[in-house]
Design a protein around this motif. Structure first.
Motif, PDB file in Angstrom:
ATOM      1  N   SER A   1       0.710  -1.251  -0.006  1.00 27.45           N
ATOM      2  CA  SER A   1      -0.093  -0.150   0.012  1.00 27.45           C
ATOM      3  C   SER A   1       0.954   1.336  -0.015  1.00 27.45           C
ATOM      4  O   SER A   1       1.708   1.445   0.844  1.00 27.45           O
ATOM      5  N   LEU A   2       0.514   2.108  -0.960  1.00 30.57           N
ATOM      6  CA  LEU A   2       1.278   3.434  -0.909  1.00 30.57           C
ATOM      7  C   LEU A   2       0.995   4.361   0.501  1.00 30.57           C
ATOM      8  O   LEU A   2       1.600   5.149   0.546  1.00 30.57           O
ATOM      9  N   LYS A   3      -0.028   3.951   0.726  1.00 34.63           N
ATOM     10  CA  LYS A   3      -0.676   5.016   1.914  1.00 34.63           C
ATOM     11  C   LYS A   3       0.339   4.537   3.061  1.00 34.63           C
ATOM     12  O   LYS A   3       0.691   5.636   3.979  1.00 34.63           O
ATOM     13  N   THR A   4       0.851   3.344   3.524  1.00 37.32           N
ATOM     14  CA  THR A   4       1.685   3.295   4.497  1.00 37.32           C
ATOM     15  C   THR A   4       2.996   4.008   4.454  1.00 37.32           C
ATOM     16  O   THR A   4       3.489   4.469   5.245  1.00 37.32           O
ATOM     17  N   GLY A   5       3.401   3.868   3.145  1.00 39.50           N
ATOM     18  CA  GLY A   5       4.735   4.566   2.967  1.00 39.50           C
ATOM     19  C   GLY A   5       4.548   6.048   2.918  1.00 39.50           C
ATOM     20  O   GLY A   5       5.465   6.860   3.619  1.00 39.50           O
ATOM     21  N   MET A   6       3.362   6.781   2.488  1.00 36.52           N
ATOM     22  CA  MET A   6       3.350   8.190   2.893  1.00 36.52           C
ATOM     23  C   MET A   6       3.089   8.368   4.296  1.00 36.52           C
ATOM     24  O   MET A   6       3.379   9.720   4.891  1.00 36.52           O
ATOM     25  N   VAL A   7       2.186   7.636   5.054  1.00 37.38           N
ATOM     26  CA  VAL A   7       2.257   7.890   6.593  1.00 37.38           C
ATOM     27  C   VAL A   7       3.671   7.938   7.379  1.00 37.38           C
ATOM     28  O   VAL A   7       3.938   8.692   7.934  1.00 37.38           O
ATOM     29  N   ALA A   8       4.557   6.919   6.808  1.00 38.19           N
ATOM     30  CA  ALA A   8       5.698   6.895   7.215  1.00 38.19           C
ATOM     31  C   ALA A   8       6.663   7.927   7.038  1.00 38.19           C
ATOM     32  O   ALA A   8       7.342   8.606   7.957  1.00 38.19           O
ATOM     33  N   LEU A   9       6.428   8.647   5.780  1.00 40.33           N
ATOM     34  CA  LEU A   9       7.379   9.755   5.347  1.00 40.33           C
ATOM     35  C   LEU A   9       6.709  11.031   6.217  1.00 40.33           C
ATOM     36  O   LEU A   9       7.554  11.680   6.743  1.00 40.33           O
ATOM     37  N   VAL A  10       5.341  11.158   6.333  1.00 45.38           N
ATOM     38  CA  VAL A  10       4.752  12.235   7.199  1.00 45.38           C
ATOM     39  C   VAL A  10       5.214  12.143   8.620  1.00 45.38           C
ATOM     40  O   VAL A  10       5.765  13.373   9.048  1.00 45.38           O
ATOM     41  N   VAL A  11       5.187  11.054   9.251  1.00 39.81           N
ATOM     42  CA  VAL A  11       5.659  10.896  10.619  1.00 39.81           C
ATOM     43  C   VAL A  11       7.090  11.276  10.656  1.00 39.81           C
ATOM     44  O   VAL A  11       7.608  11.935  11.616  1.00 39.81           O
ATOM     45  N   ALA A  12       7.913  10.770   9.860  1.00 37.94           N
ATOM     46  CA  ALA A  12       9.274  11.101   9.956  1.00 37.94           C
ATOM     47  C   ALA A  12       9.692  12.427   9.829  1.00 37.94           C
ATOM     48  O   ALA A  12      10.500  13.089  10.523  1.00 37.94           O
ATOM     49  N   VAL A  13       8.889  13.175   8.875  1.00 37.39           N
ATOM     50  CA  VAL A  13       9.195  14.639   8.695  1.00 37.39           C
ATOM     51  C   VAL A  13       8.870  15.201   9.935  1.00 37.39           C
ATOM     52  O   VAL A  13       9.571  16.326  10.414  1.00 37.39           O
ATOM     53  N   VAL A  14       7.513  15.016  10.369  1.00 37.64           N
ATOM     54  CA  VAL A  14       6.903  15.794  11.748  1.00 37.64           C
ATOM     55  C   VAL A  14       8.020  15.669  12.802  1.00 37.64           C
ATOM     56  O   VAL A  14       8.418  16.511  13.440  1.00 37.64           O
ATOM     57  N   VAL A  15       8.569  14.299  13.002  1.00 36.21           N
ATOM     58  CA  VAL A  15       9.228  13.875  14.167  1.00 36.21           C
ATOM     59  C   VAL A  15      10.550  14.689  13.793  1.00 36.21           C
ATOM     60  O   VAL A  15      10.903  15.032  14.981  1.00 36.21           O
ATOM     61  N   GLU A  16      11.184  14.672  12.893  1.00 34.79           N
ATOM     62  CA  GLU A  16      12.371  15.202  12.560  1.00 34.79           C
ATOM     63  C   GLU A  16      12.150  16.801  12.803  1.00 34.79           C
ATOM     64  O   GLU A  16      13.285  17.317  13.483  1.00 34.79           O
ATOM     65  N   GLY A  17      11.153  17.507  12.352  1.00 32.67           N
ATOM     66  CA  GLY A  17      11.141  18.779  12.824  1.00 32.67           C
ATOM     67  C   GLY A  17      10.895  19.136  14.291  1.00 32.67           C
ATOM     68  O   GLY A  17      11.744  20.014  14.724  1.00 32.67           O
ATOM     69  N   LEU A  18      10.173  18.301  15.027  1.00 27.93           N
ATOM     70  CA  LEU A  18      10.013  18.350  16.528  1.00 27.93           C
ATOM     71  C   LEU A  18      11.514  18.178  17.299  1.00 27.93           C
ATOM     72  O   LEU A  18      11.854  18.936  17.888  1.00 27.93           O
ATOM     73  N   ILE A  19      12.229  17.277  16.630  1.00 31.49           N
ATOM     74  CA  ILE A  19      13.477  16.792  17.247  1.00 31.49           C
ATOM     75  C   ILE A  19      14.508  18.081  16.992  1.00 31.49           C
ATOM     76  O   ILE A  19      15.172  18.510  17.950  1.00 31.49           O
ATOM     77  N   GLU A  20      14.351  18.588  15.759  1.00 33.36           N
ATOM     78  CA  GLU A  20      15.291  19.786  15.517  1.00 33.36           C
ATOM     79  C   GLU A  20      14.850  20.978  16.241  1.00 33.36           C
ATOM     80  O   GLU A  20      15.654  21.579  16.754  1.00 33.36           O
ATOM     81  N   ALA A  21      13.684  21.510  16.348  1.00 33.43           N
ATOM     82  CA  ALA A  21      13.203  22.511  17.219  1.00 33.43           C
ATOM     83  C   ALA A  21      13.576  22.426  18.404  1.00 33.43           C
ATOM     84  O   ALA A  21      14.037  23.377  19.033  1.00 33.43           O
ATOM     85  N   TYR A  22      13.138  21.205  19.125  1.00 34.58           N
ATOM     86  CA  TYR A  22      13.632  20.956  20.422  1.00 34.58           C
ATOM     87  C   TYR A  22      15.018  21.207  20.755  1.00 34.58           C
ATOM     88  O   TYR A  22      15.752  21.829  21.678  1.00 34.58           O
ATOM     89  N   GLY A  23      15.813  20.545  19.733  1.00 33.49           N
ATOM     90  CA  GLY A  23      17.509  20.345  19.815  1.00 33.49           C
ATOM     91  C   GLY A  23      17.958  21.911  19.702  1.00 33.49           C
ATOM     92  O   GLY A  23      18.826  22.101  20.317  1.00 33.49           O
TER      93      GLY A  23
END
Ligand SMILES: [Zn+2]
Length: 117
Positions: free
Chosen positions: A48-70
């Motif tokens: 399913s393409l949807k699973t890959g897109m969810v993983a990508l969105v989660v990765a980008v959001v988590v990265e942004g949060l880590i970067e802002a906090y860091g």
């Protein structure tokens, strides 16, 4: 280029810079490792393409949060070290260390721009 700061101030600046750079390396490792971790948690072999897109969105959001906090944490830690070591402007009493400040080269406070040497 050699620092124009007195030896005591320069040693304090170098100690703060060393801590700052180490924290930046840790944050970079987290930011670069996060997509791999998120992709590992998600089943990327799922057709399913949807699973890959969810993983990508989660990765980008988590990265942004880590970067802002860091980044916020690193600046707070830099200021805390400045206060502990007494690397403060004698005029405005603000921390003299900023990662992009050229205090070591021009002898100016990065906040009030007065000469500290
Ligand atoms: Zn100042």
């Amino acid at each position: 280029m050699k620092s124009i700061l007195p030896t005591e101030l320069e040693s304090k600046r170098l100690a703060i810079a060393k801590s700052h750079n180490l924290l930046c390396v840790y944050m970079l490792a987290l930011v670069l490792g996060t997509p791999l971790l998120v992709i590992a948690v998600f089943d990327i072999t799922h057709p399913s393409l949807k699973t890959g897109m969810v993983a990508l969105v989660v990765a980008v959001v988590v990265e942004g949060l880590i970067e802002a906090y860091g980044l916020r944490h690193i600046v707070q830690r830099d200021n805390e070290l400045c206060r502990q070591l007494g690397y403060l402007c004698p005029f405005c009493h603000e921390p003299l260390y900023q990662s992009r400040a050229a205090t070591w080269a021009n002898g100016l406070c990065p906040k009030c721009r007065k000469g500290i040497v």
